[in-house]
Structures are given as C-alpha cells and as structure tokens.
Scaffold this motif. Sequence first.
Motif, PDB file in Angstrom:
ATOM      1  N   MET A   1      40.601  48.760  49.762  1.00 31.13           N
ATOM      2  CA  MET A   1      39.005  48.683  50.647  1.00 31.13           C
ATOM      3  C   MET A   1      37.866  48.342  48.388  1.00 31.13           C
ATOM      4  O   MET A   1      36.762  47.346  48.306  1.00 31.13           O
ATOM      5  CB  MET A   1      38.149  48.753  51.374  1.00 31.13           C
ATOM      6  CG  MET A   1      36.488  48.049  50.821  1.00 31.13           C
ATOM      7  SD  MET A   1      36.835  46.756  52.308  1.00 31.13           S
ATOM      8  CE  MET A   1      34.925  46.566  52.264  1.00 31.13           C
ATOM      9  N   ALA A   2      38.458  49.662  47.937  1.00 33.63           N
ATOM     10  CA  ALA A   2      38.542  49.652  46.507  1.00 33.63           C
ATOM     11  C   ALA A   2      38.412  48.935  46.101  1.00 33.63           C
ATOM     12  O   ALA A   2      37.189  48.211  44.948  1.00 33.63           O
ATOM     13  CB  ALA A   2      38.676  51.159  45.734  1.00 33.63           C
ATOM     14  N   LYS A   3      39.700  48.088  45.824  1.00 35.20           N
ATOM     15  CA  LYS A   3      39.478  46.714  44.894  1.00 35.20           C
ATOM     16  C   LYS A   3      38.810  45.583  45.012  1.00 35.20           C
ATOM     17  O   LYS A   3      38.409  45.089  44.166  1.00 35.20           O
ATOM     18  CB  LYS A   3      41.206  46.422  44.981  1.00 35.20           C
ATOM     19  CG  LYS A   3      42.300  47.637  44.810  1.00 35.20           C
ATOM     20  CD  LYS A   3      43.466  46.717  44.979  1.00 35.20           C
ATOM     21  CE  LYS A   3      44.792  47.595  43.862  1.00 35.20           C
ATOM     22  NZ  LYS A   3      45.408  47.424  43.983  1.00 35.20           N
ATOM     23  N   VAL A   4      38.700  45.099  46.652  1.00 37.76           N
ATOM     24  CA  VAL A   4      37.459  44.186  46.759  1.00 37.76           C
ATOM     25  C   VAL A   4      36.225  44.405  46.101  1.00 37.76           C
ATOM     26  O   VAL A   4      35.616  44.013  45.377  1.00 37.76           O
ATOM     27  CB  VAL A   4      37.658  43.832  48.036  1.00 37.76           C
ATOM     28  CG1 VAL A   4      36.637  42.817  48.440  1.00 37.76           C
ATOM     29  CG2 VAL A   4      39.241  43.340  48.810  1.00 37.76           C
TER      30      VAL A   4
ATOM     31  N   ASN B   1      35.917  46.408  43.422  1.00 44.13           N
ATOM     32  CA  ASN B   1      35.690  46.297  41.834  1.00 44.13           C
ATOM     33  C   ASN B   1      35.704  44.527  41.667  1.00 44.13           C
ATOM     34  O   ASN B   1      35.337  44.230  40.677  1.00 44.13           O
ATOM     35  CB  ASN B   1      36.742  47.027  41.274  1.00 44.13           C
ATOM     36  CG  ASN B   1      36.744  47.439  40.312  1.00 44.13           C
ATOM     37  OD1 ASN B   1      35.834  47.670  39.667  1.00 44.13           O
ATOM     38  ND2 ASN B   1      38.078  47.719  39.692  1.00 44.13           N
ATOM     39  N   TYR B   2      36.190  44.188  42.150  1.00 42.25           N
ATOM     40  CA  TYR B   2      37.430  42.586  41.796  1.00 42.25           C
ATOM     41  C   TYR B   2      35.322  41.718  42.028  1.00 42.25           C
ATOM     42  O   TYR B   2      35.222  41.409  41.156  1.00 42.25           O
ATOM     43  CB  TYR B   2      37.830  42.048  43.109  1.00 42.25           C
ATOM     44  CG  TYR B   2      37.906  39.995  42.414  1.00 42.25           C
ATOM     45  CD1 TYR B   2      38.296  39.928  41.579  1.00 42.25           C
ATOM     46  CD2 TYR B   2      36.933  39.674  43.540  1.00 42.25           C
ATOM     47  CE1 TYR B   2      38.255  38.773  41.205  1.00 42.25           C
ATOM     48  CE2 TYR B   2      37.660  38.148  43.471  1.00 42.25           C
ATOM     49  CZ  TYR B   2      37.930  37.767  42.091  1.00 42.25           C
ATOM     50  OH  TYR B   2      38.156  36.414  42.472  1.00 42.25           O
ATOM     51  N   ILE B   3      34.304  41.983  42.802  1.00 36.39           N
ATOM     52  CA  ILE B   3      33.281  41.767  43.690  1.00 36.39           C
ATOM     53  C   ILE B   3      31.990  42.304  42.162  1.00 36.39           C
ATOM     54  O   ILE B   3      31.556  40.884  41.010  1.00 36.39           O
ATOM     55  CB  ILE B   3      32.526  42.005  44.629  1.00 36.39           C
ATOM     56  CG1 ILE B   3      33.449  40.793  45.498  1.00 36.39           C
ATOM     57  CG2 ILE B   3      31.031  41.379  44.623  1.00 36.39           C
ATOM     58  CD1 ILE B   3      32.866  41.145  47.339  1.00 36.39           C
ATOM     59  N   SER B   4      32.352  43.047  41.725  1.00 39.32           N
ATOM     60  CA  SER B   4      31.343  43.620  40.433  1.00 39.32           C
ATOM     61  C   SER B   4      31.794  43.468  38.918  1.00 39.32           C
ATOM     62  O   SER B   4      30.907  42.460  38.575  1.00 39.32           O
ATOM     63  CB  SER B   4      31.477  45.241  40.699  1.00 39.32           C
ATOM     64  OG  SER B   4      31.105  45.615  39.403  1.00 39.32           O
ATOM     65  N   ASP B   5      33.215  43.127  38.955  1.00 44.96           N
ATOM     66  CA  ASP B   5      33.622  42.299  37.554  1.00 44.96           C
ATOM     67  C   ASP B   5      33.249  40.781  37.829  1.00 44.96           C
ATOM     68  O   ASP B   5      32.692  40.626  36.858  1.00 44.96           O
ATOM     69  CB  ASP B   5      34.765  43.064  37.420  1.00 44.96           C
ATOM     70  CG  ASP B   5      35.097  44.407  37.131  1.00 44.96           C
ATOM     71  OD1 ASP B   5      34.779  44.684  36.874  1.00 44.96           O
ATOM     72  OD2 ASP B   5      36.657  43.921  37.713  1.00 44.96           O
ATOM     73  N   ALA B   6      33.493  40.792  38.948  1.00 47.10           N
ATOM     74  CA  ALA B   6      32.866  39.141  38.665  1.00 47.10           C
ATOM     75  C   ALA B   6      31.103  38.941  38.409  1.00 47.10           C
ATOM     76  O   ALA B   6      31.322  38.029  37.634  1.00 47.10           O
ATOM     77  CB  ALA B   6      33.528  38.137  40.598  1.00 47.10           C
TER      78      ALA B   6
END
Length: 65
Positions: A1-4, A6-11
């Motif tokens: 879940m942390a990857k998701v 992190n991905y949204i934050s980076d986007a």
Amino acid sequence: MAKVVNYISDAFTELKSNVTWTTWAEVQRYTIIVAIFTVVLSLATWGVDTLFADALAGFFNLLNS
C-alpha cells in the motif's frame, strides 16, 4: 500500500513542478478552434451521407422501374 501512496504523491509532485501548463487564453483559443472544426466536419459528414443516400435511392428506383 505504501508503494501506491508514494506513486500518487510522486505523480502530484511531477504535475506541480515539471509540467508546463498552457495559459487560459490559449485554452480558450484552442477550444474555439476544436469547436469550429467539429461543426465543419459534422456538416461535411452529413452532406456526404445525404449525397450517398440520395444516390442509392436513385439507383434502387432505377432497378425497380
């Protein structure tokens, strides 16, 4: 879940810092161009459709005579 997350934050970070957004005037101008092109293309399609419908109706009327 942390990857998701992190991905949204980076986007979002990418959208804020690296994307060049068009100005509101450009958006309005391009919207008008697209609207005009859509109307012209729609009228051209309608005209060709009407032409072919009349041609086919005439052709089938010749066959029935």
